[in-house]
Write an enzyme that holds these catalytic residues in place. Structure first.
Site, PDB file in Angstrom:
ATOM      1  N   LYS A 241      68.810   7.912  88.585  1.00 30.08           N
ATOM      2  CA  LYS A 241      68.568   6.766  88.176  1.00 30.08           C
ATOM      3  C   LYS A 241      67.121   6.287  88.538  1.00 30.08           C
ATOM      4  O   LYS A 241      66.765   6.391  89.703  1.00 30.08           O
ATOM      5  CB  LYS A 241      69.401   5.506  88.501  1.00 30.08           C
ATOM      6  CG  LYS A 241      69.325   4.189  87.733  1.00 30.08           C
ATOM      7  CD  LYS A 241      69.981   4.456  86.432  1.00 30.08           C
ATOM      8  CE  LYS A 241      70.845   3.171  85.986  1.00 30.08           C
ATOM      9  NZ  LYS A 241      71.582   3.686  84.786  1.00 30.08           N
TER      10      LYS A 241
ATOM     11  N   THR B 128      74.806   7.323  86.997  1.00 28.79           N
ATOM     12  CA  THR B 128      73.532   6.846  87.581  1.00 28.79           C
ATOM     13  C   THR B 128      73.726   5.285  87.792  1.00 28.79           C
ATOM     14  O   THR B 128      73.235   4.704  88.366  1.00 28.79           O
ATOM     15  CB  THR B 128      72.472   7.110  86.379  1.00 28.79           C
ATOM     16  OG1 THR B 128      72.703   6.452  85.360  1.00 28.79           O
ATOM     17  CG2 THR B 128      72.185   8.589  86.329  1.00 28.79           C
TER      18      THR B 128
ATOM     19  N   GLN C 156      34.476  15.880  94.954  1.00 30.24           N
ATOM     20  CA  GLN C 156      35.372  17.039  95.792  1.00 30.24           C
ATOM     21  C   GLN C 156      35.185  16.962  96.989  1.00 30.24           C
ATOM     22  O   GLN C 156      35.818  16.821  98.089  1.00 30.24           O
ATOM     23  CB  GLN C 156      34.998  18.382  95.317  1.00 30.24           C
ATOM     24  CG  GLN C 156      35.851  18.753  94.005  1.00 30.24           C
ATOM     25  CD  GLN C 156      34.896  18.577  92.593  1.00 30.24           C
ATOM     26  OE1 GLN C 156      33.905  17.681  92.794  1.00 30.24           O
ATOM     27  NE2 GLN C 156      35.047  19.010  91.575  1.00 30.24           N
TER      28      GLN C 156
ATOM     29  N   HIS D 118      34.681   5.967  85.272  1.00 25.66           N
ATOM     30  CA  HIS D 118      33.150   6.005  85.163  1.00 25.66           C
ATOM     31  C   HIS D 118      32.586   4.682  84.937  1.00 25.66           C
ATOM     32  O   HIS D 118      33.267   3.912  84.107  1.00 25.66           O
ATOM     33  CB  HIS D 118      32.914   7.045  84.055  1.00 25.66           C
ATOM     34  CG  HIS D 118      33.298   8.612  84.105  1.00 25.66           C
ATOM     35  ND1 HIS D 118      32.718   9.201  85.216  1.00 25.66           N
ATOM     36  CD2 HIS D 118      34.384   9.248  83.628  1.00 25.66           C
ATOM     37  CE1 HIS D 118      33.375  10.434  85.178  1.00 25.66           C
ATOM     38  NE2 HIS D 118      34.266  10.549  84.284  1.00 25.66           N
TER      39      HIS D 118
END
Lengths: 281, 281, 281, 281
Positions: free
Chosen positions: B12, B57, B218, B246
């Site tokens: 679930k 569930t 990076q 951006h």
């Protein structure tokens, strides 16, 4: 019976603009979304495709970026007024300009009590908004707040309401009160310290919500509006929208566990929707 | 060539639960979203529709609410461990339990320096997350943060990259660096002060982002991961996802206005997407 | 100067209801979202927290489900009218009821020309909408369509518009015209074959959009509205909202590749927003 | 114990591209969203901020638009292969390229049986997807479908499941089965008629869903996967994700009204989430 053009408008929406304001010792960062909307003598565009009175929405967008350099230095209200005056004065075919601005909330990072000079963390969905409208009669400023998600865990009840054949709701002496509040208030002047007004009114709305002993959402809504009108002569009227973000008591008793207002199901839909305007007589 | 069942799971998702923790002098308010996922011996459900090993569930959902009363009192990691142990111990057909919890950010209201006893304002999209996985080998905790929108207005550049026939990007000595950061780190133990660890690691991630002189996304990503591993022996490895939100310099020069890194277009799409894991050798 | 309550309303939104209508040879499946909103004598709820005239939004929700069994058998307009009459007749404190219904689009699956008896695929975001309003003067039906995403690859131009110091847009003899159209029209009667009216008006709107030689969005908008008024005496007036979903020519020429209206950047924001009402004189 | 870079990747996401393909007698309109992701020798970018091996994500975006002119003429799989080969062959520092493409669904308008030459209506959220991965070992194509909302009103039951102390769900002999299906299948070749394969597999998935007598979601999921593998030797394996979009029987009996599987509450959260892969032995 002839067919003709009724009310109409056009403009550019969601002009997303950010600005760095560079001070000697730190940077400010501002991010806004601007809508421009024009009404006026545009009938021949509709009926003949005559664009000679149409200022393209692309040009409206360029104008917002161009004017931001010099004029977006303080409140969004002041920037909205500059934009409005520009479009109104340069375009005689326009009878009304509407500028809507929503400002996103960025908070300066702070490490061990020291505010960082140039780094920010987003402050959530809450936005400061303004609508500036200008026509032959003058210029009108309606500011507000939206997507303000607030919640109190007590001092809220809901009892003594109408019961009918379809009633299943149980009366609640003590419930969660959560809402994604939207408020907008009309100022009586276009010459105010808008940033200060906004900060103070936002704080008053929150404090009234927090301290109110609520018998129903309507009562809290009215109290919030009334307090603003009592305390700010600069505000002509205020409208509030208070969708109820329900937190529903989960039935633990079916498992032999008491639920003393502790465990809730948070739901988005359906939701109660309460709206009201508080005015001066 | 026979056809057969490969990897599979069920559970679930989006079990939305809120809790009031009632102290003598104030209330705490917590809101989480829980996902439960089970792997195990479910082949006959797939091939014959045999549900005799299927814990519905809906029952998983009920269990989360029922256990929250007693066990959701501290960190989401501890609550996840309780849930995981419950499902794993009661269901011999299950080979692996995965509990995912995201906690929403509610901040106590504060008026003139006084924290309010029972009113809260939403703290934005940022969420504290955890994934608890349990199988025959043990129990594993991976916590993190998601939807953390952070931005710096300087100390970020991007130069000396590959140029080819399709290059139009100009080198930038000084640009806005904005990202909706998601980080997740694996703990080496299931017995830690998880709340304290989280608060400290979150702060270290923010401070590293804020202070880094970035030559590319990076490099900042790696620096953030490295600092966490250097300072927290309790962390085995950390993964970061840093989509680039951006802010593109608007061309004001075409209107004869200089743009000294002041006015930007904020865009959502397309976006650079940088991901990396920092590990111990 | 006294402070008092102005315009206000309350109700339940997003009552999500689905229904199976069981015919001998096949099933119909319908899914709707209902909003209920009440105006009336609710001043003491606001000013004193007196709930004695408040029909809880939870009861409104129950009522919608209860009445759907017998009365949601045909058009959403007829169901809306039943709901409206129920709330209006049972609640003397109510001066105006507003029922809004949006119907989701489910299409019967079809295999090799054979419609399936009980399986459906979602038909997209497009929704049929209605607003039923009832007060002392009568009952008013405004139906429409929303989230209708339509596009034409030619027969759209935009030229001869105003140029000023901030103009950069190039005139376009041939451009993509895409819009997420929203239309709503007021019927002159509450006793019509609403389903047939809707299907025909929807088709006319699409056909007019498709065949129009557009000189600007305004002209196409007006033409769509005019055609509906010309062909349907049952429609008093029609309003259209046509946000421009821009597809912007990508600059391939910078790479030495001609772009003869072939390759575009699809963007969501910012967007032109054109609205207008077409009326009878 | 040293700290170092583990798995990492970067690229541009959400490159939104539309194309008009101009035939003599009609136009085709295609709209896609492309993600590019690169893995390879990027360690010094992370550790030193050395960008000399970094192809900027902006250039990746430009490349997608530039190559679309000549190479996006047929299936998204073929365009993905062209993009992948371009990036892989031009960038020796790259060890793996991943191109993901999702195609939006536009349907040609049709009036009285006549397809329109240049007007289209959006076909909903359903998208055709592909992932093309290329490394030293070869090129791999995994295509699929996502956001496919399907529903059947009968031939679905759920009984004989585990009951425990937290069970409240009632067994259902006949229930609504609704899911927002996502499927992805790996092709055994990069040289197929991908459009035909997709259309046929999509149709088979729908037909299997429609005709299956379902004892649980898992059984239907497996049947859908098995049928694809039985009928398409070109498919190596298939994965399905089937979130359960619950339609919950509304309790009308409390108002003295029988509910013979007619009136339901449509809910989004929480939701069952069933996933599985069907493979060849």
């Amino acid at each position: 019976m002839a067919i003709k053009l009724g009310k109409n408008a056009y403009g550019k929406n969601a002009i997303n603009l950010s600005k760095i304001i560079r001070h000697d010792d730190c940077h400010e960062f501002r991010q806004i979304s601007v809508n421009v909307s024009l009404e006026g003598d545009f009938e021949t565009a509709h009926t003949f495709g005559d664009n000679s009175r149409i200022l393209p929405t692309d040009t409206q967008k360029n104008t917002v970026y161009a004017l931001a350099k010099e004029y977006f230095t303080g409140s969004i209200e002041e920037f909205g007024i500059h934009l409005s005056k520009h479009f109104f004065s340069k375009n005689p075919q326009v009878s009304e300009v509407k500028i809507e601005i929503a400002e996103f909330c960025w908070k300066r990072m702070n490490f061990e009590g020291n505010p960082h000079t140039h780094s920010f963390v987003n402050g959530g969905n809450e936005k400061h908004t303004t609508i500036v409208q200008q026509n032959a009669d003058g210029i009108y400023i309606t500011s507000g707040i939206k997507d303000l998600l607030i919640l109190k865990t007590t001092d809220s009840s809901f009892t003594n309401y109408i019961k009918d054949e379809y009633t299943t709701l149980k009366e609640a002496d003590d419930r969660i009160f959560a809402t994604e509040c939207e408020a907008s208030w009309e100022y009586s002047s276009d010459n105010l310290n808008f940033t200060e007004q906004y900060d103070q009114i936002r704080n008053l709305l929150l404090k009234t919500f927090a301290d109110h002993k609520s018998l129903c959402v309507q009562q809290t809504l009215f109290e919030m509006g009334e307090k603003v009108l009592e305390n700010y002569e600069t505000v002509k009227e205020i409208s509030l929208k208070m969708p109820n973000k329900h937190h529903i008591l989960f039935n633990l008793e079916q498992f032999g566990i008491p639920n003393r207002n502790e465990i809730f199901i948070a739901t988005d839909e359906p939701y109660g929707y309460i709206t009201g305007t508080v005015i001066r007589d």
